[in-house]
Scaffold this active site. Structure first.
Site, mmCIF file in Angstrom:
data_model
loop_
_atom_site.group_PDB
_atom_site.id
_atom_site.type_symbol
_atom_site.label_atom_id
_atom_site.label_comp_id
_atom_site.label_asym_id
_atom_site.label_seq_id
_atom_site.Cartn_x
_atom_site.Cartn_y
_atom_site.Cartn_z
ATOM 1 N N LYS A 175 0.854 -1.191 0.000
ATOM 2 C CA LYS A 175 0.000 0.000 0.000
ATOM 3 C C LYS A 175 0.883 1.233 0.000
ATOM 4 O O LYS A 175 1.774 1.367 0.838
ATOM 5 C CB LYS A 175 -0.935 0.014 1.209
ATOM 6 C CG LYS A 175 -1.801 1.267 1.259
ATOM 7 C CD LYS A 175 -2.993 1.118 2.187
ATOM 8 C CE LYS A 175 -2.658 1.393 3.618
ATOM 9 N NZ LYS A 175 -3.882 1.455 4.467
ATOM 10 N N ASP A 202 -3.438 4.726 -1.313
ATOM 11 C CA ASP A 202 -4.268 5.240 -0.231
ATOM 12 C C ASP A 202 -4.162 6.762 -0.222
ATOM 13 O O ASP A 202 -3.098 7.319 0.013
ATOM 14 C CB ASP A 202 -3.806 4.665 1.110
ATOM 15 C CG ASP A 202 -4.701 5.101 2.257
ATOM 16 O OD1 ASP A 202 -5.729 5.760 2.009
ATOM 17 O OD2 ASP A 202 -4.364 4.783 3.419
ATOM 18 N N ASP A 252 -12.652 3.747 3.680
ATOM 19 C CA ASP A 252 -12.003 3.637 4.985
ATOM 20 C C ASP A 252 -12.681 4.621 5.937
ATOM 21 O O ASP A 252 -13.623 4.285 6.640
ATOM 22 C CB ASP A 252 -10.512 3.930 4.828
ATOM 23 C CG ASP A 252 -9.729 3.965 6.139
ATOM 24 O OD1 ASP A 252 -10.328 3.757 7.204
ATOM 25 O OD2 ASP A 252 -8.509 4.205 6.100
ATOM 26 N N GLY A 304 -4.768 -0.993 9.261
ATOM 27 C CA GLY A 304 -3.932 -0.752 10.433
ATOM 28 C C GLY A 304 -3.917 0.710 10.825
ATOM 29 O O GLY A 304 -4.161 1.595 10.006
#
Length: 382
Positions: A175, A202, A252, A304
């Site tokens: 990522k 991201d 997210d 995370g």
């Protein structure tokens, strides 16, 4: 609920005798940069719940010191846990960890504070029943695939070197954090060097629909997904963007609950959802989201929040559920910390973590490290 039905023979009162809140300060091995800014010192709480048999359940808060990811911070977590959530636990009987989210419902939002306490009670429940946390949640996997999250680097060269290190280590997915000015051209360079590596981007809400044509260029790069490209609280514009892009959108920051999930899927706002335990208020709500997505054919993975070992262990347990079809962000402890607070530390072999088989989170607390990193402590008797 599903879990109460499955484990109904284990439902007995959980007699909490004490809750301990430890505020920790741990320094990341390397600065971590996103579109929001750069961080190296990680402040958070380890929650400990003690029962009448001496069992200790552990949870971890994931809010940051500033409200740049969500409205919560380390200090608001303390305020809400100390002045609202712990008194609720002191006044009520708990028969199953699922009870906790219902008891906390009158307190609006503050999901990371709720999760920190609920997670410790889940761990305590599993230990009281001599079962792993993964099994208590309904998980069955013995190993989980994991990826790694790489912050914005000072140069493209350093980014490529970091990716190569992690690819060589066997991580199943890379990522890459992006922002305006550090996005399409950088990802093109990455893809040219790593043509077959599973890569996702991201954006942490760094774009608007005005950037649609710019973001559509990502369709040529065969990315697994782009995560949260638009506003942190949006599901409407994301639906428009997804309708105009081939690259799957993953939500997210927009997803805080089962209801957010249901509405986003109904609107077509995404094809993938990142489930973060703290962001959705705890493991009970995370499982509800997982179960719904599985029925709707939506891929999910576990994100995370730069957790230390306790939070990392909770992520591992959650990822054992069958609907987690994509590698999560639960990289090994050594990627982030010189020393973690659990023993053994989380270790990744060839992109895979073996799920521990000891009761509860499956890892022992390194008491010496926990003491070393603790900067404040509060104890609440029941």
């Amino acid at each position: 609920m599903f879990l109460q039905d499955k484990w109904r023979f284990l439902i007995v009162t959980i007699p909490i005798k004490q809750i301990r809140l430890r505020k920790l300060n741990m320094r990341l091995k390397h600065p971590f940069t996103t579109s929001f800014g750069t961080m190296q010192d990680r402040h958070f709480f380890i929650t400990e719940v003690l029962d009448d048999r001496g069992n200790r359940g552990f949870g971890e808060s994931v809010a940051f010191i500033s409200p740049w990811y969500s409205e919560e911070t380390v200090e608001t977590n303390l305020h809400v846990m100390k002045d609202f959530l712990i008194p609720i636990l002191q006044e009520n009987e708990i028969k199953h960890p699922n009870d906790v989210s219902a008891l906390f419902e009158p307190i609006k939002r503050n999901l990371m504070a709720k999760s920190a306490l609920e997670g410790a009670i889940w761990d305590l429940y599993a230990k009281r029943n001599k079962m792993t946390l993964a099994n208590a949640l309904g998980g069955e996997k013995k190993v989980i695939d994991v990826g790694v999250s790489i912050g914005i680097q000072p140069t493209v060269k350093q980014l490529l070197e970091t990716i190569e290190e992690n690819v060589d280590a066997g991580y199943k997915r890379i990522k890459i954090k992006i922002k305006p000015g550090w996005d399409v051209d950088v990802l093109r360079e990455v893809r040219s060097h790593f043509p077959n590596t599973p890569i996702m981007a991201d954006a942490n809400s760094a774009y608007t629909l005005a950037d649609l044509d710019h973001l559509k260029q990502l369709d040529d790069l065969n990315l697994m997904m782009i995560e949260q490209p638009l506003a942190h609280d949006d599901i409407i514009d994301h639906a428009t963007l997804q309708a105009n892009m081939d690259t799957p959108i993953c939500l997210d920051e927009s997803i805080h609950s089962f209801e957010d999930t249901r509405k986003a899927i109904q609107l077509g706002s995404c094809k993938i959802i990142n489930i973060k335990i703290g962001r959705v208020g705890g493991l009970t709500e995370a499982i509800r989201i997982h179960d719904y997505c599985q029925k709707q054919g939506i891929d999910v993975w576990c994100g995370g929040m730069l957790e230390a070992g306790v939070g990392r262990a909770h992520n591992i347990a959650l990822t054992t559920l069958s609907g987690f079809t994509m590698p999560g962000d639960t990289a090994g402890s050594s990627n982030y910390w010189e020393k973690d607070i659990i023993s053994p530390e989380v270790i990744v072999h060839d992109g895979v973590i073996t799920v521990p088989d000891k009761p509860g989170i499956g890892y022992d607390i390194d008491e010496e490290a926990l003491h070393e990193f603790t900067v404040d402590e509060k104890v609440f008797q029941f």
